[in-house]
Design a protein around this motif. Structure first.
Motif, PDB file in Angstrom:
ATOM      1  N   GLU A  39      68.678 -21.168 -20.873  1.00 56.26           N
ATOM      2  CA  GLU A  39      67.713 -22.250 -20.938  1.00 56.26           C
ATOM      3  C   GLU A  39      68.383 -23.571 -20.613  1.00 56.26           C
ATOM      4  OE1 GLU A  39      65.188 -20.190 -24.600  1.00 56.26           O
ATOM      5  OE2 GLU A  39      66.514 -21.871 -25.051  1.00 56.26           O
ATOM      6  N   LEU A  40      67.573 -24.529 -20.203  1.00 56.23           N
ATOM      7  CA  LEU A  40      68.033 -25.900 -20.046  1.00 56.23           C
ATOM      8  C   LEU A  40      67.368 -26.710 -21.141  1.00 56.23           C
ATOM      9  CD1 LEU A  40      69.596 -28.057 -18.398  1.00 56.23           C
ATOM     10  CD2 LEU A  40      67.427 -28.510 -17.229  1.00 56.23           C
ATOM     11  N   TRP A  41      68.177 -27.392 -21.925  1.00 57.32           N
ATOM     12  CA  TRP A  41      67.672 -28.260 -22.980  1.00 57.32           C
ATOM     13  C   TRP A  41      67.994 -29.705 -22.633  1.00 57.32           C
ATOM     14  CZ3 TRP A  41      69.344 -26.040 -28.414  1.00 57.32           C
ATOM     15  CH2 TRP A  41      68.738 -24.791 -28.609  1.00 57.32           C
ATOM     16  N   LEU A  42      67.140 -30.595 -23.065  1.00 60.33           N
ATOM     17  CA  LEU A  42      67.420 -32.028 -23.047  1.00 60.33           C
ATOM     18  C   LEU A  42      67.549 -32.446 -24.500  1.00 60.33           C
ATOM     19  CD1 LEU A  42      67.710 -34.678 -21.407  1.00 60.33           C
ATOM     20  CD2 LEU A  42      65.256 -35.024 -21.820  1.00 60.33           C
ATOM     21  N   MET A  43      68.686 -33.049 -24.841  1.00 58.98           N
ATOM     22  CA  MET A  43      68.985 -33.393 -26.231  1.00 58.98           C
ATOM     23  C   MET A  43      69.325 -34.871 -26.349  1.00 58.98           C
ATOM     24  SD  MET A  43      71.403 -30.064 -26.925  1.00 58.98           S
ATOM     25  CE  MET A  43      72.163 -30.150 -25.312  1.00 58.98           C
ATOM     26  N   GLY A  44      69.002 -35.433 -27.480  1.00 60.17           N
ATOM     27  CA  GLY A  44      69.351 -36.812 -27.776  1.00 60.17           C
ATOM     28  C   GLY A  44      70.649 -36.878 -28.550  1.00 60.17           C
ATOM     29  N   GLN A  45      71.286 -38.055 -28.508  1.00 63.40           N
ATOM     30  CA  GLN A  45      72.568 -38.254 -29.184  1.00 63.40           C
ATOM     31  C   GLN A  45      72.422 -38.185 -30.704  1.00 63.40           C
ATOM     32  OE1 GLN A  45      74.337 -41.976 -28.115  1.00 63.40           O
ATOM     33  NE2 GLN A  45      76.258 -41.535 -29.112  1.00 63.40           N
ATOM     34  N   LEU A  49      65.723 -21.275 -17.795  1.00 64.10           N
ATOM     35  CA  LEU A  49      66.361 -21.274 -16.468  1.00 64.10           C
ATOM     36  C   LEU A  49      66.290 -19.884 -15.847  1.00 64.10           C
ATOM     37  CD1 LEU A  49      69.723 -23.281 -16.673  1.00 64.10           C
ATOM     38  CD2 LEU A  49      67.738 -23.774 -15.268  1.00 64.10           C
ATOM     39  N   ILE A  50      66.776 -18.901 -16.598  1.00 63.75           N
ATOM     40  CA  ILE A  50      66.794 -17.518 -16.109  1.00 63.75           C
ATOM     41  C   ILE A  50      66.382 -16.623 -17.278  1.00 63.75           C
ATOM     42  CG2 ILE A  50      68.185 -15.688 -15.084  1.00 63.75           C
ATOM     43  CD1 ILE A  50      70.008 -17.873 -13.957  1.00 63.75           C
ATOM     44  N   SER A  51      65.266 -15.935 -17.111  1.00 61.66           N
ATOM     45  CA  SER A  51      64.712 -15.156 -18.219  1.00 61.66           C
ATOM     46  C   SER A  51      65.463 -13.849 -18.479  1.00 61.66           C
ATOM     47  CB  SER A  51      63.231 -14.872 -17.986  1.00 61.66           C
ATOM     48  OG  SER A  51      63.049 -14.167 -16.785  1.00 61.66           O
ATOM     49  N   HIS A  52      65.989 -13.231 -17.431  1.00 65.65           N
ATOM     50  CA  HIS A  52      66.711 -11.965 -17.591  1.00 65.65           C
ATOM     51  C   HIS A  52      68.007 -12.019 -16.774  1.00 65.65           C
ATOM     52  CE1 HIS A  52      62.500 -10.864 -18.479  1.00 65.65           C
ATOM     53  NE2 HIS A  52      63.074 -10.167 -19.439  1.00 65.65           N
ATOM     54  N   PRO A  53      68.969 -12.812 -17.229  1.00 68.21           N
ATOM     55  CA  PRO A  53      70.210 -12.923 -16.447  1.00 68.21           C
ATOM     56  C   PRO A  53      70.985 -11.604 -16.406  1.00 68.21           C
ATOM     57  CG  PRO A  53      70.397 -14.113 -18.539  1.00 68.21           C
ATOM     58  CD  PRO A  53      69.000 -13.589 -18.455  1.00 68.21           C
ATOM     59  N   ASP A  54      71.537 -11.322 -15.247  1.00 66.77           N
ATOM     60  CA  ASP A  54      72.395 -10.142 -15.097  1.00 66.77           C
ATOM     61  C   ASP A  54      73.830 -10.606 -15.288  1.00 66.77           C
ATOM     62  OD1 ASP A  54      73.874  -7.928 -14.418  1.00 66.77           O
ATOM     63  OD2 ASP A  54      72.818  -7.554 -12.537  1.00 66.77           O
ATOM     64  N   ILE A  63      72.013 -19.793 -11.311  1.00 66.90           N
ATOM     65  CA  ILE A  63      71.996 -20.927 -12.245  1.00 66.90           C
ATOM     66  C   ILE A  63      71.994 -22.235 -11.468  1.00 66.90           C
ATOM     67  CG2 ILE A  63      73.370 -22.197 -13.970  1.00 66.90           C
ATOM     68  CD1 ILE A  63      74.260 -19.397 -15.024  1.00 66.90           C
ATOM     69  N   GLU A  64      72.883 -22.343 -10.504  1.00 63.60           N
ATOM     70  CA  GLU A  64      72.962 -23.558  -9.679  1.00 63.60           C
ATOM     71  C   GLU A  64      71.628 -23.825  -8.979  1.00 63.60           C
ATOM     72  OE1 GLU A  64      75.657 -25.334  -6.015  1.00 63.60           O
ATOM     73  OE2 GLU A  64      75.712 -23.181  -6.438  1.00 63.60           O
ATOM     74  N   LYS A  65      71.049 -22.786  -8.437  1.00 62.27           N
ATOM     75  CA  LYS A  65      69.791 -22.903  -7.694  1.00 62.27           C
ATOM     76  C   LYS A  65      68.650 -23.399  -8.586  1.00 62.27           C
ATOM     77  CE  LYS A  65      66.743 -19.628  -5.529  1.00 62.27           C
ATOM     78  NZ  LYS A  65      66.604 -18.251  -5.088  1.00 62.27           N
ATOM     79  N   GLN A  66      68.619 -22.954  -9.829  1.00 63.51           N
ATOM     80  CA  GLN A  66      67.563 -23.350 -10.762  1.00 63.51           C
ATOM     81  C   GLN A  66      67.873 -24.664 -11.475  1.00 63.51           C
ATOM     82  OE1 GLN A  66      64.712 -21.632 -10.988  1.00 63.51           O
ATOM     83  NE2 GLN A  66      65.512 -20.141  -9.533  1.00 63.51           N
ATOM     84  N   LEU A  67      69.136 -24.868 -11.801  1.00 63.08           N
ATOM     85  CA  LEU A  67      69.561 -25.970 -12.660  1.00 63.08           C
ATOM     86  C   LEU A  67      69.352 -27.354 -12.060  1.00 63.08           C
ATOM     87  CD1 LEU A  67      71.074 -26.951 -15.252  1.00 63.08           C
ATOM     88  CD2 LEU A  67      73.183 -26.693 -13.925  1.00 63.08           C
ATOM     89  N   PHE A  68      69.921 -27.590 -10.895  1.00 61.70           N
ATOM     90  CA  PHE A  68      69.933 -28.955 -10.356  1.00 61.70           C
ATOM     91  C   PHE A  68      68.548 -29.479  -9.995  1.00 61.70           C
ATOM     92  CE2 PHE A  68      74.389 -27.650  -9.897  1.00 61.70           C
ATOM     93  CZ  PHE A  68      74.962 -28.660 -10.661  1.00 61.70           C
ATOM     94  N   PRO A  69      67.682 -28.676  -9.389  1.00 63.13           N
ATOM     95  CA  PRO A  69      66.319 -29.182  -9.162  1.00 63.13           C
ATOM     96  C   PRO A  69      65.574 -29.493 -10.464  1.00 63.13           C
ATOM     97  CG  PRO A  69      66.753 -27.294  -7.741  1.00 63.13           C
ATOM     98  CD  PRO A  69      67.903 -27.394  -8.707  1.00 63.13           C
ATOM     99  N   LEU A  70      65.770 -28.658 -11.479  1.00 63.61           N
ATOM    100  CA  LEU A  70      65.093 -28.893 -12.750  1.00 63.61           C
ATOM    101  C   LEU A  70      65.618 -30.163 -13.428  1.00 63.61           C
ATOM    102  CD1 LEU A  70      63.066 -28.089 -14.888  1.00 63.61           C
ATOM    103  CD2 LEU A  70      64.748 -26.454 -15.796  1.00 63.61           C
ATOM    104  N   MET A  71      66.914 -30.349 -13.430  1.00 63.31           N
ATOM    105  CA  MET A  71      67.469 -31.576 -14.022  1.00 63.31           C
ATOM    106  C   MET A  71      66.970 -32.805 -13.270  1.00 63.31           C
ATOM    107  SD  MET A  71      71.345 -30.722 -15.392  1.00 63.31           S
ATOM    108  CE  MET A  71      72.077 -30.577 -13.781  1.00 63.31           C
TER     109      MET A  71
END
Length: 172
Positions: free
Chosen positions: A96-102, A136-141, A152-160
């Motif tokens: 998953e990708l989380w956004l967290m506060g300090q 990010l990835i529901s069933h990672p291999d 991960i790279e393919k999904q991560l950067f566009p989402l961020m």
């Protein structure tokens, strides 16, 4: 003096401790957990090799068999006291990708801004550890690491980028 209810809780706890001890002694739990944490570390190292993206990556926090993660920041996020995290959700065995506060104050402020966003519209209350969480990835291999890193790279950067653009838009 212990009440019957307290005694039952302790018996249940003792059963759970015995089960935990058996799992650790069998060795499978240890081996799989170590493999997953090392894979998360390798994911971080894969992403670190792309400095042109302008992100910094923190240390992997192994967690308590619930969530393991490493933080990701850039100047945009630092200015707002935010960070992303690539999170291994152990219960769902997904990434998953989380956004967290300090801190809690930052978390609550950004929850107010993001609670009706596309990422949070299905939630009725703020997540425990983040302002938003997106799969990010529901069933990672995990056995095919190179393919996993690329996915991960393919999904991560566009989402961020999408999340940061949304924040920038609502702050104008």
């Amino acid at each position: 003096m212990q009440t019957i209810l307290e005694s039952n809780k302790m018996d249940n706890l003792q059963q759970r401790l015995n089960h935990y001890q058996r799992q650790v002694q069998e060795g499978e739990l240890n081996v799989v957990y170590e493999y997953l944490i090392k894979t998360l570390m390798q994911t971080k190292q894969y992403l670190v090799r792309q400095p042109e993206r302008g992100f910094e990556y923190g240390n992997v926090a192994p967690g308590y068999l619930d969530y393991s993660y490493f933080p990701i920041v850039n100047n945009f996020l630092k200015k707002r006291k935010l960070r992303f995290g690539i999170v291994l959700n152990h219960q769902k065995l997904c990434l998953e990708l989380w956004l967290m506060g300090q801190n809690v104050t930052i978390q609550k402020a950004y929850w107010q801004k993001l609670q009706h966003s596309q990422w949070n519209k299905h939630l009725t209350q703020m997540p425990q550890y983040s302002v938003l969480a997106s799969e990010l990835i529901s069933h990672p291999d995990f056995t095919q690491k190179n393919a996993l890193f690329i996915e991960i790279e393919k999904q991560l950067f566009p989402l961020m980028d999408e999340v940061m653009c949304f924040i920038e838009k609502i702050e104008k």
